[in-house]
Design an enzyme around this catalytic site. Structure first.
Site, PDB file in Angstrom:
ATOM      1  N   CYS A   1     -36.916 -38.748  27.561  1.00 28.61           N
ATOM      2  CA  CYS A   1     -36.517 -37.403  28.003  1.00 28.61           C
ATOM      3  C   CYS A   1     -35.183 -37.554  28.718  1.00 28.61           C
ATOM      4  O   CYS A   1     -34.238 -38.088  28.128  1.00 28.61           O
ATOM      5  CB  CYS A   1     -37.596 -36.760  28.876  1.00 28.61           C
ATOM      6  SG  CYS A   1     -38.107 -37.727  30.298  1.00 28.61           S
TER       7      CYS A   1
ATOM      8  N   ARG B   1     -40.940 -36.670  31.951  1.00 27.18           N
ATOM      9  CA  ARG B   1     -41.598 -35.875  30.927  1.00 27.18           C
ATOM     10  C   ARG B   1     -42.107 -36.764  29.798  1.00 27.18           C
ATOM     11  O   ARG B   1     -43.185 -36.541  29.235  1.00 27.18           O
ATOM     12  CB  ARG B   1     -40.627 -34.817  30.388  1.00 27.18           C
ATOM     13  CG  ARG B   1     -40.296 -33.725  31.377  1.00 27.18           C
ATOM     14  CD  ARG B   1     -39.206 -32.790  30.862  1.00 27.18           C
ATOM     15  NE  ARG B   1     -37.873 -33.385  30.928  1.00 27.18           N
ATOM     16  CZ  ARG B   1     -36.761 -32.779  30.503  1.00 27.18           C
ATOM     17  NH1 ARG B   1     -36.839 -31.575  29.933  1.00 27.18           N
ATOM     18  NH2 ARG B   1     -35.587 -33.364  30.623  1.00 27.18           N
TER      19      ARG B   1
END
Length: 289
Positions: A249, A254
């Site tokens: 990410c 994430r």
């Protein structure tokens, strides 16, 4: 600020020194691969507590103090991140991480369930860090986090004594869970590797690693915020046939959610590019699409 080579916050120097002194002599040997990661619901967690499962609460301290699972340990997930060569969000050095896990009261053989407020990024990132640094016990995520625990009417406590600190020592670092920029450059054209960019479509469109497939990490969650089941996660990622899956990410937070769910869905070789776009995108010499 933490650096990659052992500098830690001023409150930890004695514990860090003790950890460093016994690393060579006391290293726990761990399996090369972590146990398959799982997501557990409130009922499973409640049953696990009776068997000695440790809850690691990674919410803000004020939220933890306002009410938490009985016997839970608290940990600030930000202390497990470091800035390396100007790239933020990197995994903290092993010595630092072990001190932090020890300050939380963990032992390397504990069965741990990590709880956030909900199914956000911090629990998964902590799960990845525990696995990376060779935690021997099982590691799971509380599906729905403390919101689910509270919604189920489960007991919460506010006045118990904190868990005592331990001399936490993980097993061998599981290097295969993490890749760096050099590894990525070497495997861009490798048919045995599938790369997933789990940022938003807008971020992906603005620039991404060549060949990466965009699967926004939030699409791993159902409408009620719980995790998709294994078959749904596999379908979401088009059930890749590559031997190795890599997720990234911007700084690896994430991506940790996608890493966790792909692992839980049965993919054995799932790796996280820790530098992610913060490193790749800022380097003028890396190829981009």
């Amino acid at each position: 600020m933490l650096d990659r080579f052992g500098c830690v916050r001023s409150s930890l120097p004695l514990a860090l020194s003790a950890t460093l002194l016994c690393h060579a002599a006391c290293r726990v040997e761990a399996p090369t691969e972590p146990e398959p990661l799982r997501a557990v619901d409130v009922t499973e967690l409640a049953a696990g507590l009776e068997q000695g499962t440790v809850v690691l609460d990674v919410r803000d301290r004020a939220e933890f103090d306002a009410g938490h699972v009985p016997g839970a340990a608290w940990l600030d997930p930000g202390t497990l991140r470091a800035t390396v060569d100007g790239v933020d969000g990197q995994v903290a050095p092993r010595a630092t991480a072990e001190v932090i896990f020890g300050e939380a009261g963990l032992d390397a053989t504990d069965s741990v369930v990590i709880a956030g407020a909900d199914n956000g990024t911090s629990p998964a990132r902590v799960a990845w860090t525990l696995s990376y640094y060779g935690h021997e016990g099982s590691v799971a995520l509380l599906d729905g986090g403390m919101q689910a625990w509270a919604a189920a009417g489960r007991e919460e406590v506010t006045d118990e004594a904190p868990r005592g600190a331990t001399g936490y020592l993980g097993g061998q670092t599981r290097e295969a869970l993490r890749v760096d920029k050099a590894w990525m450059l070497e495997h861009l054209d490798d048919n045995g590797v599938t790369i997933f960019d789990v940022r938003t479509p807008e971020e992906y469109t603005e620039g991404h690693i060549p060949g990466a497939i965009n699967v926004n990490w939030t699409t791993n969650l159902s409408q009620d915020g719980t995790f998709l089941d294994a078959s749904e996660v596999r379908a979401l990622h088009a059930d890749p046939s590559a031997d190795t899956l890599v997720v990234y990410c911007r700084t690896g937070s994430r991506a940790a959610v996608s890493w966790a769910l792909l692992r839980a869905a049965g993919y054995e070789d799932v790796r996280l590019y820790d530098g992610s776009w913060a490193e790749w995108g800022s380097d003028p010499d890396t190829p981009k699409e």
